[in-house]
Design a protein around this motif. Structure first.
Motif, PDB file in Angstrom:
ATOM      1  N   THR A 114       0.832  -1.207   0.000  1.00  0.00           N
ATOM      2  CA  THR A 114       0.000   0.000   0.000  1.00  0.00           C
ATOM      3  C   THR A 114       0.864   1.253   0.000  1.00  0.00           C
ATOM      4  N   LYS A 115       1.918   1.240   0.788  1.00  0.00           N
ATOM      5  CA  LYS A 115       2.819   2.389   0.849  1.00  0.00           C
ATOM      6  C   LYS A 115       3.484   2.639  -0.501  1.00  0.00           C
ATOM      7  N   LEU A 116       3.886   1.565  -1.160  1.00  0.00           N
ATOM      8  CA  LEU A 116       4.513   1.707  -2.480  1.00  0.00           C
ATOM      9  C   LEU A 116       3.535   2.269  -3.499  1.00  0.00           C
ATOM     10  N   LYS A 117       2.280   1.880  -3.405  1.00  0.00           N
ATOM     11  CA  LYS A 117       1.257   2.431  -4.310  1.00  0.00           C
ATOM     12  C   LYS A 117       1.080   3.926  -4.077  1.00  0.00           C
ATOM     13  N   PHE A 118       1.146   4.337  -2.829  1.00  0.00           N
ATOM     14  CA  PHE A 118       1.024   5.759  -2.518  1.00  0.00           C
ATOM     15  C   PHE A 118       2.204   6.536  -3.106  1.00  0.00           C
ATOM     16  N   TYR A 119       3.418   6.029  -2.907  1.00  0.00           N
ATOM     17  CA  TYR A 119       4.603   6.724  -3.425  1.00  0.00           C
ATOM     18  C   TYR A 119       4.585   6.744  -4.957  1.00  0.00           C
TER      19      TYR A 119
END
Length: 218
Positions: free
Chosen positions: A184-189
């Motif tokens: 999820t964090k990678l999708k945000f970045y």
């Protein structure tokens, strides 16, 4: 605790019974429910008003706003969807399309990163894998990391099985900590890098939320 359930049929089928079995485990929980397509009969037209401007400009907003309210207030979201022709029905897909503005690529809602969700689907041939995968994809782009799934053949689900499944999913929701996953964090970045600066409304949203200055939605 507030539970919001979105049913894909207005009849008491296997998915309905499974969902009710899970809800019954949460004693004293408040429950909001909608049944598709009746409760959201206005399909997404792909007009891009919610993409490029404000979701309030959607022609279906008179129905949509209450659903958005339920979604943001709920602690647990349950997506109970039948599988037709190896995927979700068109009206369920259209329902999810109404929330394209909440994808991280556009205007991520901080609240969604704290949610937990359950996806339930059954069919006759494939254990509803395509349906579950498609719903999960949408939820993950909304920022939901904690997604618990159940798919099976309809013939394999009886009353005793419903009790077993309900207990398993209930225990997962209760016992697992609601952490934001690395995925999820990678999708945000990724969304931050891909943010379209020419879309003034979305760009201003990211600016006002502080996401462009290092703030995170979790």
């Amino acid at each position: 605790m507030l539970i919001f359930a979105i049913y894909g049929k207005n009849e008491k089928d296997v998915n309905y019974n499974l969902t009710k079995g899970i809800i019954a485990k949460f004693k004293n929980a408040r429950v909001k429910e909608i049944f598709l397509p009746e409760d959201m009969a206005k399909p997404c037209l792909g007009c891009f008003n919610c993409y490029n401007d404000n979701e309030k400009h959607c022609y279906a907003y008179s129905k949509l706003y209450k659903i958005i309210e339920y979604m943001t207030e709920a602690d647990l979201l349950i997506f109970s969807c039948p599988t037709f022709c190896d995927n979700m029905p068109g009206y369920y897909k259209s329902f999810l399309d109404h929330f394209a503005f909440m994808w991280m690529l556009r205007r991520p809602n901080r609240i969604m990163f704290k949610k937990k969700a359950i996806i339930i689907s059954t069919d006759e041939n494939s254990k509803a894998k395509s349906t579950i995968k498609e719903i999960e994809k949408n939820l993950s782009w909304w920022g939901i990391s904690n997604i618990y799934k159940y798919g099976n053949y309809i013939k394999n689900v009886n009353e005793s099985e419903i009790e077993i499944i309900s207990n398993k999913l209930f225990n997962k929701v209760i016992n697992k900590k609601g952490k934001v996953s690395i995925k999820t964090k990678l999708k945000f970045y990724y969304s931050k890098i891909k943010l379209n600066k020419n879309n003034i409304y979305n760009y201003n949203y990211w600016t006002e939320e502080g996401f462009l200055k290092g703030k995170k939605p979790w």
